[in-house]
Design an enzyme around this catalytic site. Structure first.
Site, short mmCIF file in Angstrom:
data_model
loop_
_atom_site.label_atom_id
_atom_site.label_comp_id
_atom_site.label_asym_id
_atom_site.label_seq_id
_atom_site.Cartn_x
_atom_site.Cartn_y
_atom_site.Cartn_z
N SER A 19 46.95 -22.11 30.32
CA SER A 19 47.34 -21.53 30.34
C SER A 19 47.59 -20.73 29.14
O SER A 19 48.45 -19.32 29.81
CB SER A 19 48.94 -21.58 30.68
OG SER A 19 49.59 -22.84 30.04
N HIS A 110 52.64 -25.85 18.33
CA HIS A 110 53.45 -26.71 18.09
C HIS A 110 53.90 -26.08 19.62
O HIS A 110 55.17 -25.35 18.89
CB HIS A 110 53.41 -27.27 17.45
CG HIS A 110 53.65 -28.72 17.38
ND1 HIS A 110 53.15 -29.80 17.74
CD2 HIS A 110 55.14 -29.14 16.88
CE1 HIS A 110 53.77 -30.24 17.88
NE2 HIS A 110 54.98 -30.52 17.23
N GLU A 180 56.14 -19.58 24.69
CA GLU A 180 54.60 -19.34 24.04
C GLU A 180 53.98 -18.33 25.34
O GLU A 180 53.26 -17.97 24.61
CB GLU A 180 54.34 -20.69 24.89
CG GLU A 180 54.76 -21.89 23.82
CD GLU A 180 53.56 -23.22 24.38
OE1 GLU A 180 53.51 -24.70 23.98
OE2 GLU A 180 52.66 -23.30 25.22
#
Length: 198
Positions: A19, A110, A180
């Site tokens: 994604s 991360h 993200e």
């Protein structure tokens, strides 16, 4: 007459669904300065490869042995003129020769606020379960430079979100993933601008 500047060729390394990989490709699709030239995966069945192909990006699958072989990886990256590498959910450790070949040219995403919840075995749901087990009141994402130390490179950017005691590990994962989607491409763009003076 101003010279036409060539685009910076980016490689995205992935192991899973992709994604973030798809998000990066779409983000830079109309860029005048950045080209997502190659998606590399260590897993032949990674859905990220399908996403990349659907968006017209070249893909390559490398075995563990190939990943750790300079005579395989360096020619592959040269073939596509790769100048910068983004790890977007890539699980194997990056070999030292690649870090040496791309000094301060490899970044990793991360899914936690490093230095907490980093290191060997700390990826995906393992991270979010650890955050839940510790009773953290916030989590977030970290973008950092890749060094030979797993998750030990200098931090470039962090974004945070609040957690409630009722959040499950899946809830935590979802909240972090929203960060993200929003911020990772922006951070990559900023780093590329600073690195290559775009």
């Amino acid at each position: 007459m101003q010279a036409i500047m060539e685009k910076v060729n980016l490689a995205i390394f992935v192991s899973g669904g992709g994604s973030n990989c798809e998000n990066l490709i779409k983000y830079f699709a109309d860029s005048n300065s950045v080209n997502c030239a190659l998606v590399v995966s260590n897993k032949p069945d990674a859905y990220a490869l399908v996403r990349a192909r659907n968006l017209g990006v070249q893909t390559a699958v490398v075995t563990k042995a190939e990943l750790n072989d300079a005579e395989v990886m360096l020619p592959l990256l040269r073939q596509y003129g790769i100048q910068f590498i983004v790890l977007a959910g890539f699980l194997p450790l990056v070999p030292d020769f690649l870090i040496d070949a791309y000094p301060r040219r490899i970044v990793n995403l991360h899914p936690a606020l490093l230095p907490k919840y980093g290191g060997k075995g700390m990826w995906g749901h393992h991270v979010h379960e650890a955050v839940k087990a510790a009773g953290e009141t916030e989590t977030g994402m970290t973008v950092h430079w890749v060094t030979p130390v797993c998750d030990g490179g200098e931090i470039i950017a962090q974004y945070r979100c609040a957690l409630s005691p009722d959040d499950t590990a899946d809830d935590i994962a979802q909240k972090e993933h929203l960060l993200e989607m929003e911020y990772f491409p922006q951070v990559v763009e900023r780093v590329l601008n600073e690195t290559f003076s775009l």
